[in-house]
Design an enzyme around this catalytic site. Structure first.
Site, PDB file in Angstrom:
ATOM      1  N   HIS A   1       9.478  11.422  16.249  1.00 23.17           N
ATOM      2  CA  HIS A   1       8.108  12.006  15.642  1.00 23.17           C
ATOM      3  C   HIS A   1       7.093  11.013  16.049  1.00 23.17           C
ATOM      4  O   HIS A   1       6.017  11.278  16.552  1.00 23.17           O
ATOM      5  CB  HIS A   1       8.131  12.181  14.109  1.00 23.17           C
ATOM      6  CG  HIS A   1       6.837  12.135  13.478  1.00 23.17           C
ATOM      7  ND1 HIS A   1       6.081  10.993  13.177  1.00 23.17           N
ATOM      8  CD2 HIS A   1       6.007  13.260  12.907  1.00 23.17           C
ATOM      9  CE1 HIS A   1       4.812  11.424  12.714  1.00 23.17           C
ATOM     10  NE2 HIS A   1       4.761  12.820  12.368  1.00 23.17           N
ATOM     11  N   ASN A   2       7.220   9.756  15.733  1.00 23.72           N
ATOM     12  CA  ASN A   2       6.337   8.789  16.262  1.00 23.72           C
ATOM     13  C   ASN A   2       6.341   8.524  17.628  1.00 23.72           C
ATOM     14  O   ASN A   2       5.179   8.387  18.231  1.00 23.72           O
ATOM     15  CB  ASN A   2       6.811   7.355  15.492  1.00 23.72           C
ATOM     16  CG  ASN A   2       6.530   7.259  14.138  1.00 23.72           C
ATOM     17  OD1 ASN A   2       6.342   8.164  13.544  1.00 23.72           O
ATOM     18  ND2 ASN A   2       6.351   6.175  13.624  1.00 23.72           N
TER      19      ASN A   2
ATOM     20  N   SER B   1       6.042  10.261   6.866  1.00 17.99           N
ATOM     21  CA  SER B   1       4.864  10.318   7.939  1.00 17.99           C
ATOM     22  C   SER B   1       3.786  10.486   7.234  1.00 17.99           C
ATOM     23  O   SER B   1       3.823  11.330   6.106  1.00 17.99           O
ATOM     24  CB  SER B   1       5.246  11.159   8.975  1.00 17.99           C
ATOM     25  OG  SER B   1       4.182  11.125   9.692  1.00 17.99           O
TER      26      SER B   1
ATOM     27  N   ARG C   1      23.792   6.213  48.053  1.00 19.52           N
ATOM     28  CA  ARG C   1      24.502   5.418  47.176  1.00 19.52           C
ATOM     29  C   ARG C   1      26.039   5.480  47.841  1.00 19.52           C
ATOM     30  O   ARG C   1      26.844   4.580  47.697  1.00 19.52           O
ATOM     31  CB  ARG C   1      24.836   6.010  45.788  1.00 19.52           C
ATOM     32  CG  ARG C   1      23.629   6.005  45.034  1.00 19.52           C
ATOM     33  CD  ARG C   1      23.747   6.579  43.349  1.00 19.52           C
ATOM     34  NE  ARG C   1      24.630   5.813  42.556  1.00 19.52           N
ATOM     35  CZ  ARG C   1      25.506   6.644  42.323  1.00 19.52           C
ATOM     36  NH1 ARG C   1      25.994   7.839  42.465  1.00 19.52           N
ATOM     37  NH2 ARG C   1      26.250   6.016  41.404  1.00 19.52           N
TER      38      ARG C   1
ATOM     39  N   LYS D   1      12.209  10.733  12.661  1.00 18.06           N
ATOM     40  CA  LYS D   1      11.029  10.170  12.240  1.00 18.06           C
ATOM     41  C   LYS D   1      10.616   9.153  13.690  1.00 18.06           C
ATOM     42  O   LYS D   1       9.491   9.309  13.762  1.00 18.06           O
ATOM     43  CB  LYS D   1      10.936   9.236  10.900  1.00 18.06           C
ATOM     44  CG  LYS D   1       9.811   8.388  10.834  1.00 18.06           C
ATOM     45  CD  LYS D   1       8.706   9.082  10.408  1.00 18.06           C
ATOM     46  CE  LYS D   1       7.388   8.586  10.342  1.00 18.06           C
ATOM     47  NZ  LYS D   1       7.096   6.854  10.296  1.00 18.06           N
TER      48      LYS D   1
ATOM     49  N   VAL E   1       0.709  -1.181  -0.038  1.00 15.87           N
ATOM     50  CA  VAL E   1      -0.198  -0.082  -0.175  1.00 15.87           C
ATOM     51  C   VAL E   1       0.671   1.413   0.126  1.00 15.87           C
ATOM     52  O   VAL E   1       0.641   2.093  -0.763  1.00 15.87           O
ATOM     53  CB  VAL E   1      -1.040   0.026   1.228  1.00 15.87           C
ATOM     54  CG1 VAL E   1      -1.867   1.160   1.228  1.00 15.87           C
ATOM     55  CG2 VAL E   1      -1.835  -1.279   1.079  1.00 15.87           C
ATOM     56  N   MET E   2       1.647   1.267   1.208  1.00 15.05           N
ATOM     57  CA  MET E   2       2.643   2.525   0.989  1.00 15.05           C
ATOM     58  C   MET E   2       3.326   2.786  -0.237  1.00 15.05           C
ATOM     59  O   MET E   2       3.399   4.088  -0.816  1.00 15.05           O
ATOM     60  CB  MET E   2       3.505   2.576   2.186  1.00 15.05           C
ATOM     61  CG  MET E   2       3.001   2.844   3.680  1.00 15.05           C
ATOM     62  SD  MET E   2       2.201   4.478   3.536  1.00 15.05           S
ATOM     63  CE  MET E   2       3.853   5.274   4.104  1.00 15.05           C
TER      64      MET E   2
ATOM     65  N   VAL F   1       9.661  -1.565   1.305  1.00 11.71           N
ATOM     66  CA  VAL F   1       9.411  -3.089   1.733  1.00 11.71           C
ATOM     67  C   VAL F   1       9.649  -2.960   3.220  1.00 11.71           C
ATOM     68  O   VAL F   1       9.729  -2.179   3.908  1.00 11.71           O
ATOM     69  CB  VAL F   1      10.404  -3.991   1.001  1.00 11.71           C
ATOM     70  CG1 VAL F   1      10.338  -3.932  -0.505  1.00 11.71           C
ATOM     71  CG2 VAL F   1      11.803  -4.046   1.722  1.00 11.71           C
TER      72      VAL F   1
ATOM     73  N   GLU G   1       4.017  11.093  18.531  1.00 15.85           N
ATOM     74  CA  GLU G   1       2.533  10.927  18.300  1.00 15.85           C
ATOM     75  C   GLU G   1       1.820   9.977  19.225  1.00 15.85           C
ATOM     76  O   GLU G   1       0.722  10.086  19.695  1.00 15.85           O
ATOM     77  CB  GLU G   1       2.729  10.042  16.964  1.00 15.85           C
ATOM     78  CG  GLU G   1       1.424   9.703  16.121  1.00 15.85           C
ATOM     79  CD  GLU G   1       1.850   8.958  14.749  1.00 15.85           C
ATOM     80  OE1 GLU G   1       2.680   9.260  14.037  1.00 15.85           O
ATOM     81  OE2 GLU G   1       1.365   7.943  14.598  1.00 15.85           O
ATOM     82  N   TYR G   2       2.653   9.103  19.945  1.00 18.85           N
ATOM     83  CA  TYR G   2       2.265   8.098  20.796  1.00 18.85           C
ATOM     84  C   TYR G   2       1.704   8.902  21.893  1.00 18.85           C
ATOM     85  O   TYR G   2       0.614   8.698  22.481  1.00 18.85           O
ATOM     86  CB  TYR G   2       3.412   7.212  21.387  1.00 18.85           C
ATOM     87  CG  TYR G   2       3.610   5.991  20.476  1.00 18.85           C
ATOM     88  CD1 TYR G   2       3.598   5.907  19.234  1.00 18.85           C
ATOM     89  CD2 TYR G   2       3.431   4.742  21.277  1.00 18.85           C
ATOM     90  CE1 TYR G   2       3.821   4.711  18.585  1.00 18.85           C
ATOM     91  CE2 TYR G   2       3.694   3.458  20.738  1.00 18.85           C
ATOM     92  CZ  TYR G   2       3.757   3.372  19.517  1.00 18.85           C
ATOM     93  OH  TYR G   2       4.257   2.211  18.715  1.00 18.85           O
TER      94      TYR G   2
HETATM   95  P1  ATR Z   1       2.525  -3.241   4.110  1.00 16.72           P
HETATM   96  O1  ATR Z   1       2.476  -3.070   5.489  1.00 16.72           O
HETATM   97  O2  ATR Z   1       2.125  -1.836   3.256  1.00 16.72           O
HETATM   98  O3  ATR Z   1       1.484  -4.266   3.397  1.00 16.72           O
HETATM   99  P2  ATR Z   1       5.247  -4.381   4.446  1.00 16.72           P
HETATM  100  O4  ATR Z   1       4.689  -5.465   4.745  1.00 16.72           O
HETATM  101  O5  ATR Z   1       5.876  -3.244   5.257  1.00 16.72           O
HETATM  102  O6  ATR Z   1       3.887  -3.546   3.455  1.00 16.72           O
HETATM  103  O7  ATR Z   1       5.994  -4.623   3.115  1.00 16.72           O
HETATM  104  C1  ATR Z   1       5.370  -5.473   1.919  1.00 16.72           C
HETATM  105  C2  ATR Z   1       6.247  -5.589   0.735  1.00 16.72           C
HETATM  106  O8  ATR Z   1       7.529  -5.966   1.177  1.00 16.72           O
HETATM  107  C3  ATR Z   1       5.871  -6.169  -0.217  1.00 16.72           C
HETATM  108  O9  ATR Z   1       6.112  -5.385  -1.520  1.00 16.72           O
HETATM  109  C4  ATR Z   1       6.713  -7.336  -0.383  1.00 16.72           C
HETATM  110  O10 ATR Z   1       7.004  -7.793  -1.714  1.00 16.72           O
HETATM  111  P3  ATR Z   1       6.123  -9.029  -2.196  1.00 16.72           P
HETATM  112  O11 ATR Z   1       4.453  -8.610  -2.563  1.00 16.72           O
HETATM  113  O12 ATR Z   1       6.868  -9.814  -3.003  1.00 16.72           O
HETATM  114  O13 ATR Z   1       5.640 -10.091  -0.915  1.00 16.72           O
HETATM  115  C5  ATR Z   1       7.808  -6.645   0.035  1.00 16.72           C
HETATM  116  N1  ATR Z   1       8.959  -7.750   0.461  1.00 16.72           N
HETATM  117  C6  ATR Z   1       8.664  -8.390   1.609  1.00 16.72           C
HETATM  118  N2  ATR Z   1      10.036  -9.047   1.818  1.00 16.72           N
HETATM  119  C7  ATR Z   1      10.926  -8.949   0.690  1.00 16.72           C
HETATM  120  C8  ATR Z   1      12.084  -9.412   0.137  1.00 16.72           C
HETATM  121  N3  ATR Z   1      12.894 -10.386   0.930  1.00 16.72           N
HETATM  122  N4  ATR Z   1      12.571  -8.755  -0.880  1.00 16.72           N
HETATM  123  C9  ATR Z   1      11.807  -7.947  -1.677  1.00 16.72           C
HETATM  124  N5  ATR Z   1      10.635  -7.433  -1.511  1.00 16.72           N
HETATM  125  C10 ATR Z   1      10.187  -8.245  -0.168  1.00 16.72           C
END
Ligand code: ATR
Length: 484
Positions: free
Chosen positions: A190-191, A133, A452, A187, A17-18, A79, A194-195
């Site tokens: 920042h989080n 963010s 102490r 970042k 998604v991101m 990823v 946010e908490y």
């Molecule tokens: P979200 O939380 O938005 O779903 P995420 O879990 O942080 O995302 O990351 C998922 C992404 O990491 C996916 O694009 C995933 O690729 P696949 O669609 O092929 O599963 C990618 N990803 C996870 N492990 C990976 C790896 N070892 N090499 C390349 N991409 C990887």
């Protein structure tokens, strides 16, 4: 239109998604964007569903992806943090050339970023850890971006990141934060803030709900009104939305049917751990992290309720509801101020420790839009650091000191009332203790030093003369100077 001939000015690896939202944001803003995902289905789905939104170059191998980028190549990794990020970095380093730029846009731990920057730099590529963010919506429509890494990468990367960042009063919510791990560090804090921000809103809700017995819809109206004043912020705005929402399944207020066990992905915990390591008291953030942990200790909470722990409520004869609501608003504002003051302290401490030279004004500027903690209040923080970049603490800024004049008594009243009512306010209360600790002329640390020295001969300093001293506790209790 899906381009195949031109080269892309930026690439995105990882199209969950991101990543796909970020890629679409680049495309919406006139950039030709190369896209690649380990499993090609996600790449195909992005092109099928959104390929007509701009100029994309899809690839099904990392080599094709890299070949589709113009030089110096710029690729953002989106990823999973951790091993997946390391794996993709290795592949990119392999396929790229000298001077190309690898950007990690995930929520990586800044120490990993420092390590990766060294490893990638040793191979002649640039590495930029960038905090992003704003969640899914921000990635698509304008996030707040906190890139670290070498300054020269920023020269190349800046304009393209500016093209997709949120924008407040003509200023993009992105700037170079500092070398190597600075962006991910900022970042992280920042989080953490946010908490704390979410927790103080939660504490205010708790008091209105169970102290005044107001219904969620009525509290939603109160938050909407608060959003017109000093507390004007995204988090207050969405709080009103959540409180006004009815459960589609039962028609009950949604907040009443949601299990009260808060989740977390770990960035707040990192902020608290780092605060402990740096010796910076980020009590508001740490209490907020602990509050989530306590909420999720379901079995222990159930046992405590069944165990009939004594409540010892003190009946003050009730509070005036209107006055209490206003007091709670002020207590929330004061506690939030402490959370930010502590967060900025942590950033200063981290910046000093790692030699990053982070400018607090930049943060107040780029957090005004795009990110979850965006708030009117950040303009005030920017003004505070504009007036005095060396401010020893945010709460010592003349404007905020003036605000505290109006906040302090309501804040004390609310903490006292919550205590009497038996309602938990961990951040309101600990923030007030922090505030009083800073103000205190004498702290019990003198006694702790005495203890102490008693049990461990740890020595102490004196208020009236230089040197290090010890009392011969087990013999004649005479004073010796140990550094003489
Ligand atoms: P979200 O939380 O938005 O779903 P995420 O879990 O942080 O995302 O990351 C998922 C992404 O990491 C996916 O694009 C995933 O690729 P696949 O669609 O092929 O599963 C990618 N990803 C996870 N492990 C990976 C790896 N070892 N090499 C390349 N991409 C990887």
């Amino acid at each position: 239109m899906t381009e195949t001939k031109n080269l892309a000015s930026i690439g995105v690896v990882g199209l969950a998604v991101m990543g796909s939202n970020l890629a679409r944001n680049f495309a919406h803003n006139g950039n030709t964007v190369a896209v690649y995902n380990r499993s090609p289905e996600k790449t195909r789905a992005l092109i099928a569903d959104h390929g007509d939104e701009g100029s994309f170059i899809p690839s099904e191998t990392i080599e094709d992806f890299v070949a589709s980028l113009e030089r110096p190549r710029k690729a953002i990794i989106m990823v999973q943090a951790g091993k997946a990020t390391d794996a993709v970095i290795s592949q990119l380093v392999e396929a790229m050339d000298e001077g190309d730029i690898i950007i990690d846009g995930g929520n990586s731990l800044y120490t990993d970023t420092i390590r990766r920057e060294k490893e990638v730099a040793a191979k002649g590529r640039h590495f930029v850890g960038a905090g992003i963010s704003g969640g899914e919506e921000g990635a698509l429509n304008g996030p707040s971006i906190m890139p670290g890494g070498p300054k020269e990468s920023w020269e190349t990367l800046g304009p393209i990141l500016e093209s997709i960042a949120a924008n407040v009063d003509g200023t993009p919510c992105v700037t170079h934060i500092g070398p190597d791990g600075a962006g991910h560090f900022v970042k992280m804090v920042h989080n953490g803030i946010e908490y704390a921000d979410m927790q103080v809103i939660g504490e205010a809700y708790q008091l209105l709900r169970y102290g005044l017995n107001l219904e969620p819809a009525a509290i939603a109206d109160i938050f909407r009104e608060w959003n017109q004043g000093d507390l004007d912020s995204y988090l207050i705005e969405i709080t009103a939305e959540v409180l006004a929402q009815k459960d589609p399944a039962t028609g009950a207020p949604l907040v009443d049917v949601i299990l009260d066990a808060a989740g977390q992905k770990g960035t707040g915990r990192w902020t608290a751990i780092n605060g402990l390591e740096l010796g910076t008291p980020v009590t508001a953030i740490a209490e907020a992290v602990f509050a989530r942990g306590l909420s999720s200790a379901t079995a222990q909470r159930a046992a405590a309720q069944e165990g009939g722990l004594p409540a010892g409520i003190i009946d003050d004869g009730g509070v005036d509801p209107d006055e209490f609501v206003e007091d709670v608003r002020r207590a929330l504002y004061a506690s939030k101020l402490i959370a930010y003051s502590q967060g900025f302290d942590e950033i200063k401490a981290g910046s000093d420790q790692y030699g990053w030279d982070v400018d607090p004004r930049d943060l107040a500027t780029i957090w005004r839009g795009g990110c979850i903690i965006r708030a009117k209040f950040l303009n005030r923080i920017r003004e505070a650091y504009d007036t005095n970049p060396e401010l020893p603490a945010l709460i010592l800024d003349p404007y905020f000191k003036g605000e505290l004049e109006d906040l302090i008594q309501p804040w004390r009243r609310v903490v006292a009332a919550a205590t009497h009512m038996g309602l938990p306010v961990p951040v309101f209360a600990s923030s007030l203790s922090y505030y009083d600790s800073l103000r205190a002329e004498r702290l019990p640390a003198a006694l702790i030093q005495g203890q102490r020295d008693f049990f461990g001969a740890h020595t102490f300093k004196r208020t009236d003369r230089e040197g290090t001293f010890h009392i011969e506790w087990s013999t004649d209790r005479s004073l010796t100077q140990t550094d003489a």
